[in-house]
Motif scaffolding. Structure first.
Motif, PDB file in Angstrom:
ATOM      1  N   PRO A 100       0.902  -1.753   0.161  1.00 21.31           N
ATOM      2  CA  PRO A 100      -0.090  -0.300   0.488  1.00 21.31           C
ATOM      3  C   PRO A 100       0.396   1.496   0.067  1.00 21.31           C
ATOM      4  CG  PRO A 100       0.245  -1.079   2.101  1.00 21.31           C
ATOM      5  CD  PRO A 100       0.892  -1.940   1.044  1.00 21.31           C
ATOM      6  N   LYS A 101       0.225   1.993  -0.851  1.00 17.11           N
ATOM      7  CA  LYS A 101       1.097   3.761  -0.591  1.00 17.11           C
ATOM      8  C   LYS A 101       0.923   4.174   0.511  1.00 17.11           C
ATOM      9  CE  LYS A 101      -0.331   6.089  -4.093  1.00 17.11           C
ATOM     10  NZ  LYS A 101      -0.640   7.450  -4.863  1.00 17.11           N
ATOM     11  N   PRO A 102       2.068   4.757   1.210  1.00 15.71           N
ATOM     12  CA  PRO A 102       2.250   5.241   2.168  1.00 15.71           C
ATOM     13  C   PRO A 102       1.443   6.266   2.631  1.00 15.71           C
ATOM     14  CG  PRO A 102       4.809   4.950   1.596  1.00 15.71           C
ATOM     15  CD  PRO A 102       3.498   4.975   0.506  1.00 15.71           C
ATOM     16  N   ASP A 103       1.042   6.767   3.660  1.00 18.28           N
ATOM     17  CA  ASP A 103      -0.062   7.834   4.073  1.00 18.28           C
ATOM     18  C   ASP A 103       0.900   9.207   3.943  1.00 18.28           C
ATOM     19  OD1 ASP A 103      -2.040   6.515   3.946  1.00 18.28           O
ATOM     20  OD2 ASP A 103      -2.403   5.828   6.317  1.00 18.28           O
TER      21      ASP A 103
END
Length: 103
Positions: A100-103
């Motif tokens: 997942p893309k980091p926040d």
């Protein structure tokens, strides 16, 4: 416009070639900054990308390539738009879920 191109047609110099006359170690006059082998002078139009990189105007492939978004960005846009076949979209989503893309 006078330009210099290499044997592959890539732009090397715009305008007059900056040759100079200097002295060698014996005090003899010699040409410095000679035109490299394989480079030739032609008349051509020059265009510039938005980043300021110069290309021969006829070389639309390189002009476009520098301006296009990366292939990854293009593919992601197609994925987000939902235009991939379901099987390919599922494979891509699995990779996105795994990393997942980091926040």
């Amino acid at each position: 416009m006078k330009v210099y191109v290499d044997s592959q047609g890539a732009l090397v110099n715009i305008g007059d070639w900056d040759t100079c006359i200097g002295l060698d170690e014996n005090g003899d006059m010699v040409e410095t900054n000679p035109i490299p082998d394989g480079v030739r002078e032609i008349d051509a139009e020059v265009s510039y990308t938005s980043a300021g990189r110069a290309f021969l105007s006829e070389n639309y492939y390189d002009l476009r390539r520098c301006e296009y978004p990366s292939i990854g960005d293009q593919l992601d846009a197609l994925f987000q738009a939902g235009v991939f076949p379901a099987e390919m979209a599922a494979k891509l989503q699995a990779v996105k879920d795994r990393y997942p893309k980091p926040d």
